[in-house]
Write a protein that holds these residues in place. Structure first.
Motif, PDB file in Angstrom:
ATOM      1  N   THR A  61    -101.012  49.430 -31.106  1.00 24.19           N
ATOM      2  CA  THR A  61    -101.353  49.367 -29.690  1.00 24.19           C
ATOM      3  C   THR A  61    -102.690  48.668 -29.525  1.00 24.19           C
ATOM      4  N   CYS A  62    -102.741  47.600 -28.740  1.00 26.11           N
ATOM      5  CA  CYS A  62    -103.996  46.885 -28.504  1.00 26.11           C
ATOM      6  C   CYS A  62    -104.832  47.648 -27.491  1.00 26.11           C
ATOM      7  N   LEU A  63    -106.061  47.988 -27.896  1.00 27.22           N
ATOM      8  CA  LEU A  63    -106.979  48.733 -27.043  1.00 27.22           C
ATOM      9  C   LEU A  63    -108.247  47.913 -26.836  1.00 27.22           C
ATOM     10  N   THR A  64    -108.842  48.015 -25.658  1.00 28.14           N
ATOM     11  CA  THR A  64    -110.013  47.224 -25.299  1.00 28.14           C
ATOM     12  C   THR A  64    -111.300  47.984 -25.613  1.00 28.14           C
ATOM     13  N   VAL A  65    -112.200  47.328 -26.338  1.00 28.21           N
ATOM     14  CA  VAL A  65    -113.480  47.922 -26.725  1.00 28.21           C
ATOM     15  C   VAL A  65    -114.389  48.022 -25.505  1.00 28.21           C
ATOM     16  N   THR A  66    -114.849  49.248 -25.206  1.00 33.05           N
ATOM     17  CA  THR A  66    -115.752  49.463 -24.079  1.00 33.05           C
ATOM     18  C   THR A  66    -117.175  49.777 -24.535  1.00 33.05           C
ATOM     19  N   SER A  90    -120.498  52.129 -36.690  1.00 31.37           N
ATOM     20  CA  SER A  90    -119.396  52.819 -37.359  1.00 31.37           C
ATOM     21  C   SER A  90    -118.267  53.291 -36.447  1.00 31.37           C
ATOM     22  N   HIS A  91    -118.382  53.105 -35.144  1.00 29.15           N
ATOM     23  CA  HIS A  91    -117.361  53.569 -34.202  1.00 29.15           C
ATOM     24  C   HIS A  91    -117.185  52.568 -33.066  1.00 29.15           C
ATOM     25  N   PHE A  92    -116.028  52.631 -32.439  1.00 28.83           N
ATOM     26  CA  PHE A  92    -115.859  51.918 -31.179  1.00 28.83           C
ATOM     27  C   PHE A  92    -115.157  52.842 -30.193  1.00 28.83           C
ATOM     28  N   THR A  93    -115.404  52.620 -28.912  1.00 23.57           N
ATOM     29  CA  THR A  93    -114.840  53.444 -27.861  1.00 23.57           C
ATOM     30  C   THR A  93    -113.922  52.576 -27.008  1.00 23.57           C
ATOM     31  N   VAL A  94    -112.801  53.159 -26.591  1.00 25.21           N
ATOM     32  CA  VAL A  94    -111.839  52.470 -25.731  1.00 25.21           C
ATOM     33  C   VAL A  94    -111.515  53.368 -24.548  1.00 25.21           C
ATOM     34  N   LEU A  96    -117.953  43.446 -26.787  1.00 22.87           N
ATOM     35  CA  LEU A  96    -117.382  44.245 -25.703  1.00 22.87           C
ATOM     36  C   LEU A  96    -116.172  43.522 -25.127  1.00 22.87           C
ATOM     37  N   GLU A  97    -115.163  44.275 -24.775  1.00 29.19           N
ATOM     38  CA  GLU A  97    -113.906  43.795 -24.201  1.00 29.19           C
ATOM     39  C   GLU A  97    -112.999  43.085 -25.200  1.00 29.19           C
ATOM     40  N   ASP A  98    -113.356  43.099 -26.496  1.00 29.11           N
ATOM     41  CA  ASP A  98    -112.422  42.619 -27.522  1.00 29.11           C
ATOM     42  C   ASP A  98    -111.247  43.587 -27.579  1.00 29.11           C
ATOM     43  N   MET A 119    -111.609  57.174 -25.784  1.00 23.94           N
ATOM     44  CA  MET A 119    -111.394  57.656 -27.119  1.00 23.94           C
ATOM     45  C   MET A 119    -112.402  56.950 -28.018  1.00 23.94           C
ATOM     46  N   LYS A 120    -113.058  57.700 -28.892  1.00 24.11           N
ATOM     47  CA  LYS A 120    -114.003  57.137 -29.852  1.00 24.11           C
ATOM     48  C   LYS A 120    -113.320  57.111 -31.215  1.00 24.11           C
TER      49      LYS A 120
END
Length: 88
Positions: A23-28, A33-37, A14-16, A1-2
């Motif tokens: 809901t805690c999601l891991t940054v991939t 301006s965006h992060f993906t999980v 990465l991996e924060d 998901m972006k």
């Protein structure tokens, strides 16, 4: 998901873990301006069900180990005294 969220990306790595609607999601992956999980079916069903908006592809299927090759399911048994402290 972006996810579009420039404010929380200051100092991100990465991996924060970033909380999205509790809901805690891991940054991939991320940019300015965006992060993906990455999401597994359990997260979609239990944590994000009905909470995602624009651009969200939605859920498919009922889930289960056969549908989730990158997931490992572990069943844990405990007593009723301990179970009251466990969040499903």
């Amino acid at each position: 998901m972006k996810i579009g969220a420039a404010t929380v990306l200051d100092g991100v790595h990465l991996e924060d873990s970033i909380a999205v609607n509790g809901t805690c999601l891991t940054v991939t992956k991320f940019d300015d301006s965006h992060f993906t999980v990455g999401l597994v079916q359990e997260t979609l069903q239990k944590d994000l069900a009905g909470g995602a908006r624009a651009g969200f592809a939605g859920q498919s299927g009922a889930g289960g180990a056969a549908d989730e090759p990158d997931s490992l399911w572990i069943k844990v048994k405990t007593t009723k005294e301990i179970l009251k402290y466990v969040v499903p």
